[in-house]
Design a protein around this motif. Structure first.
Motif, PDB file in Angstrom:
ATOM      1  N   SER A 132       0.848  -1.194   0.000  1.00  0.00           N
ATOM      2  CA  SER A 132       0.000   0.000   0.000  1.00  0.00           C
ATOM      3  C   SER A 132       0.881   1.241   0.000  1.00  0.00           C
ATOM      4  O   SER A 132       2.024   1.202   0.479  1.00  0.00           O
ATOM      5  CB  SER A 132      -0.899   0.026   1.241  1.00  0.00           C
ATOM      6  N   VAL A 133       0.346   2.329  -0.507  1.00  0.00           N
ATOM      7  CA  VAL A 133       1.070   3.590  -0.494  1.00  0.00           C
ATOM      8  C   VAL A 133       1.473   3.985   0.928  1.00  0.00           C
ATOM      9  O   VAL A 133       2.528   4.579   1.148  1.00  0.00           O
ATOM     10  CB  VAL A 133       0.227   4.705  -1.162  1.00  0.00           C
ATOM     11  N   VAL A 134       0.655   3.616   1.923  1.00  0.00           N
ATOM     12  CA  VAL A 134       0.967   4.013   3.300  1.00  0.00           C
ATOM     13  C   VAL A 134       2.152   3.232   3.865  1.00  0.00           C
ATOM     14  O   VAL A 134       2.716   3.614   4.879  1.00  0.00           O
ATOM     15  CB  VAL A 134      -0.255   3.874   4.233  1.00  0.00           C
ATOM     16  N   GLY A 135       2.536   2.146   3.184  1.00  0.00           N
ATOM     17  CA  GLY A 135       3.732   1.432   3.598  1.00  0.00           C
ATOM     18  C   GLY A 135       4.977   2.267   3.409  1.00  0.00           C
ATOM     19  O   GLY A 135       5.998   2.026   4.038  1.00  0.00           O
ATOM     20  N   GLU A 136       4.906   3.257   2.537  1.00  0.00           N
ATOM     21  CA  GLU A 136       6.029   4.156   2.305  1.00  0.00           C
ATOM     22  C   GLU A 136       5.823   5.513   2.966  1.00  0.00           C
ATOM     23  O   GLU A 136       6.739   6.070   3.564  1.00  0.00           O
ATOM     24  CB  GLU A 136       6.240   4.361   0.806  1.00  0.00           C
ATOM     25  N   THR A 137       4.595   6.046   2.862  1.00  0.00           N
ATOM     26  CA  THR A 137       4.346   7.392   3.378  1.00  0.00           C
ATOM     27  C   THR A 137       4.006   7.409   4.857  1.00  0.00           C
ATOM     28  O   THR A 137       4.179   8.417   5.525  1.00  0.00           O
ATOM     29  CB  THR A 137       3.177   8.042   2.623  1.00  0.00           C
ATOM     30  N   GLY A 138       3.501   6.259   5.370  1.00  0.00           N
ATOM     31  CA  GLY A 138       2.949   6.263   6.718  1.00  0.00           C
ATOM     32  C   GLY A 138       1.598   6.937   6.717  1.00  0.00           C
ATOM     33  O   GLY A 138       1.217   7.595   5.747  1.00  0.00           O
ATOM     34  N   ASN A 139       0.846   6.775   7.789  1.00  0.00           N
ATOM     35  CA  ASN A 139      -0.462   7.421   7.888  1.00  0.00           C
ATOM     36  C   ASN A 139      -0.906   7.419   9.340  1.00  0.00           C
ATOM     37  O   ASN A 139      -0.820   6.387  10.015  1.00  0.00           O
ATOM     38  CB  ASN A 139      -1.491   6.691   7.018  1.00  0.00           C
TER      39      ASN A 139
END
Length: 240
Positions: A132-139
């Motif tokens: 998921s994108v949040v695996g890189e950006t965090g959330n």
């Protein structure tokens, strides 16, 4: 139609169902869900294999059954199943943490282990882990979920290198994809203000569709992507 079999976890709805529909005319499918009752759509050339991925014992049985019943023809694995319980880590119940770790990371690791044993005999196969994108950006409020998704990227890259270290000649590939905001029941739960905020951050000016991801999966399983390996592919409309 080939005699190659593709396993898709979390195949009864959302992204998993879209992937299944896309691949059903090309491969023989092994469709996973927590129970047979979860399936409301019947696809041709498919087998159903059920397990609660939050339960390590059921995952172990699932992997044994996968190898016994489909090991000879297994060619691809799509680790798609995932869960999230959004909450501040301070207030996150341990049960929810364990469930996310088990479903999102431990189960894919064990399924990858089984697939690698099978692929080592034929020296061919493809594993695609859905990150998921949040695996890189965090959330915010997704610390555990984001951690599991980052783990899938590291798992994929490491396994690709491991295959090369163990086999001089092979056609085994392991990679991950990181979808951005895809229209599924998971994103449907977001408040409208949150959706509007994220939409402004996406250069393509729209949320992705499950079919967008399914098309990418179809390509990555094909011979046309034979040189795509050990990497993470973003499919997020340009979301930075």
């Amino acid at each position: 139609m080939t005699n190659k079999k593709i396993l898709i976890t979390g195949a009864s709805r959302g992204l998993g169902l879209a992937i299944s529909k896309k691949l059903s005319s090309q491969y023989e499918l092994i469709l996973h869900a927590s129970s047979k009752e979860s399936f409301t759509t019947t696809l041709p050339n498919s087998h159903i294999l059920c397990a609660d991925l939050s339960n390590p014992e059921q995952v172990s049985d699932f992997c044994k059954q996968l190898k016994k019943e489909h090991g000879g023809e297994l060619y691809g694995v799509i680790n798609n199943a995932g869960v999230t319980f959004d909450n501040s880590l301070i207030f996150q119940p341990e049960k929810a943490i364990d469930t996310m770790l088990n479903v999102n990371l431990r189960a894919p690791i064990m399924i990858c282990k089984t697939a690698m044993k099978i692929f080592s005999l034929s020296k061919k196969g493809v594993i695609i882990n859905i990150s998921s994108v949040v695996g890189e950006t965090g959330n915010a409020f997704q610390a555990v979920y984001a951690s599991t998704k980052a783990g899938l990227v590291a798992l994929s890259r490491s396994l690709a290198q491991e295959v090369a270290a163990l086999n001089e000649e092979h056609s085994i590939r392991v990679l991950s994809i990181s979808p951005g905001f895809i229209e599924t029941d998971m994103t449907d739960k977001l408040p409208e203000k949150e959706k509007e905020k994220y939409l402004k951050m996406i250069p393509s000016k729209r949320f992705g569709k499950a079919e967008d991801v399914a098309e990418l999966i179809s390509f990555l399983l094909s011979e046309q992507s034979a040189y795509v390996n050990g990497t993470n592919i973003h499919i997020n409309g340009g979301l930075a």
